[in-house]
Design an enzyme around this catalytic site. Structure first.
Site, short mmCIF file in Angstrom:
data_model
loop_
_atom_site.label_atom_id
_atom_site.label_comp_id
_atom_site.label_asym_id
_atom_site.label_seq_id
_atom_site.Cartn_x
_atom_site.Cartn_y
_atom_site.Cartn_z
N LYS A 104 2.56 -0.19 16.67
CA LYS A 104 1.68 0.93 17.02
C LYS A 104 1.46 1.10 18.53
O LYS A 104 0.33 1.02 19.02
CB LYS A 104 0.32 0.75 16.32
CG LYS A 104 0.46 0.65 14.81
CD LYS A 104 -0.85 0.72 14.09
CE LYS A 104 -0.69 0.45 12.61
NZ LYS A 104 -0.89 -0.94 12.19
N ASP A 145 2.03 7.20 -1.41
CA ASP A 145 0.97 6.51 -0.67
C ASP A 145 -0.37 6.91 -1.27
O ASP A 145 -0.58 8.09 -1.56
CB ASP A 145 1.06 6.97 0.80
CG ASP A 145 0.14 6.20 1.74
OD1 ASP A 145 -0.81 5.57 1.25
OD2 ASP A 145 0.39 6.24 2.95
N ASP A 198 0.80 -1.23 0.00
CA ASP A 198 0.00 0.00 0.00
C ASP A 198 0.83 1.27 0.00
O ASP A 198 0.26 2.36 -0.08
CB ASP A 198 -1.02 0.00 1.15
CG ASP A 198 -0.36 -0.06 2.52
OD1 ASP A 198 0.84 -0.38 2.61
OD2 ASP A 198 -1.06 0.22 3.51
#
Ligand code: GDD
Ligand code: MG
Length: 346
Positions: free
Chosen positions: A156, A214, A106
């Site tokens: 994260k 992106d 991605d």
């Protein structure tokens, strides 16, 4: 050992790019006419990678098959159910060499891949490409020791608990040895494989510098298209910052625009820093600014389409409409004249 294989993880649903992703899988969305993943594949080819595996889900399989069939050295790895990030790689292990590249599909980081590959130590079971960021909240955070090995990998963590500002760029030199110990089924690099390799002292990290491309959100998709059209990437240089492949009887303005083949822009209309996809019609005196007009959309006259709006394929927008604030129009929808507007009647 030279590396000549890469596996791209391209299984996501692309929810944030709906409704474009109702028509085309996110990785194949066109950036100024080129499927996004082609940018990555070109970069890989330049680094000597001539065999590319695309790990995809069953939805939109036909689009993926068409793409793979028309590219040399590109093969699909199809999952019946989502296997997370490492699961698809584990499932394809029989077809992979002792060392190969894995990339998140991605984003594209335009970087010195050859330098990164050369820095990967043969003794490491995996070598992560890393970048420095200010806000780590969307990333896997990596703590390196003095010898360049990864001490800790934390996916994260809450912003105030992030132990470093070096993050996982989603680009790995991987070995069969790193994955052969796991069984079939869903498996996460970020939550299982990397923390385990770090604990073993077998995970290396190499900081790379490069431009991120992106297309994960409408804003990013527009920025990425603008950067490509402005000639900021070496992976694809379009002829002009205002790329008109269809028919433009209005004007283009701002820093860039893309009017795709078979699209038409009527007199008095303005297309500014926007994407008008194949077959779409922008009606007379309509302004399209910072927006994405889907395939075969028809926009009536005297309208405004702006604010990172996306209009899904085949929708019809009546005259005197005002689409703003990131509104998403479903594929095939029909808006009556003036039915959506933010301006009160005079
Ligand atoms: N084939 C397949 N199957 N691909 C998948 C699956 C799956 O089940 N789940 C996710 N992917 C693909 C996504 O399409 C994407 O290309 C990649 O794996 C990473 O998944 P994301 O869902 O986009 O993860 P993220 O952006 O939150 O975080 C990842 O990327 C960051 C860098 O952009 C992690 O790898 C972070 O550690 C990293 O910092
Ligand atoms: Mg991602």
């Amino acid at each position: 050992m030279t590396i000549h294989q890469a596996l791209l993880l391209a299984g996501g649903r692309g929810t944030r790019m709906w409704p474009l992703t109702a028509t085309v899988p996110k990785g194949l969305l066109p950036v100024a006419g080129v499927p996004f993943l082609d940018l990555q594949i070109r970069q890989l080819a330049a680094a000597g990678i001539d065999e590319v595996f695309l790990a995809v889900g069953r939805s939109q399989l036909r689009e993926w098959q068409q793409f793979a069939e028309s590219r040399r050295g590109v093969r699909l790895v199809v999952e019946d159910e989502p296997l997370d990030t490492a699961g698809p790689v584990r499932a394809a292990l029989d077809d992979l060499d002792e060392r190969f590249l894995v990339l998140n599909g991605d984003v594209v980081i335009e970087a010195d891949l050859a330098g990164y590959l050369a820095a990967a130590q043969p003794g490491a079971k995996a070598t992560l490409g890393l970048v420095e960021v200010e806000d780590t909240s969307a990333y896997g955070v990596v703590v390196l020791d003095d010898s360049g090995m990864v001490d800790r990998f934390v996916e994260k963590p809450p912003a105030d608990e992030a132990p470093a500002t070096t993050v996982n760029a989603g680009l790995y030199v991987m070995t069969r040895a790193a994955l052969a110990v796991y069984g079939e089924g869903p498996l996460s690099f970020e939550r299982v494989v990397f923390p385990a390799l770090a604990a073993e002292g077998a995970l290396q990290g190499v900081v790379i510098a490069g431009r991120w491309l992106d297309i994960g959100t409408p804003e990013l998709f527009l920025d990425c298209t603008g950067a490509v059209l402005a000639g900021k990437t070496a992976l694809y240089r379009p002829k002009s910052a205002h790329l008109v492949e269809g028919e433009c009887r209005g004007t283009t303005s701002g820093g860039w625009s893309w009017i795709a083949a078979e699209a038409s822009v009527e007199p008095g209309a303005v297309v500014e820093e926007s994407v008008v996809l194949p077959g779409a019609v922008v009606g007379s005196d309509t302004m399209v600014r910072h927006a994405i007009v889907g395939w075969d959309v028809v926009i009536g006259s005297n309208s405004i389409v702006t604010g990172a709006t996306i209009i899904g394929a085949g929708a019809t927008i009546g005259p005197n409409s005002e689409l703003d604030h990131g509104i998403r129009i479903a594929p095939g929808a029909r808006l009556e004249p003036g039915a959506v507007t933010f301006s009160p009647p005079q």
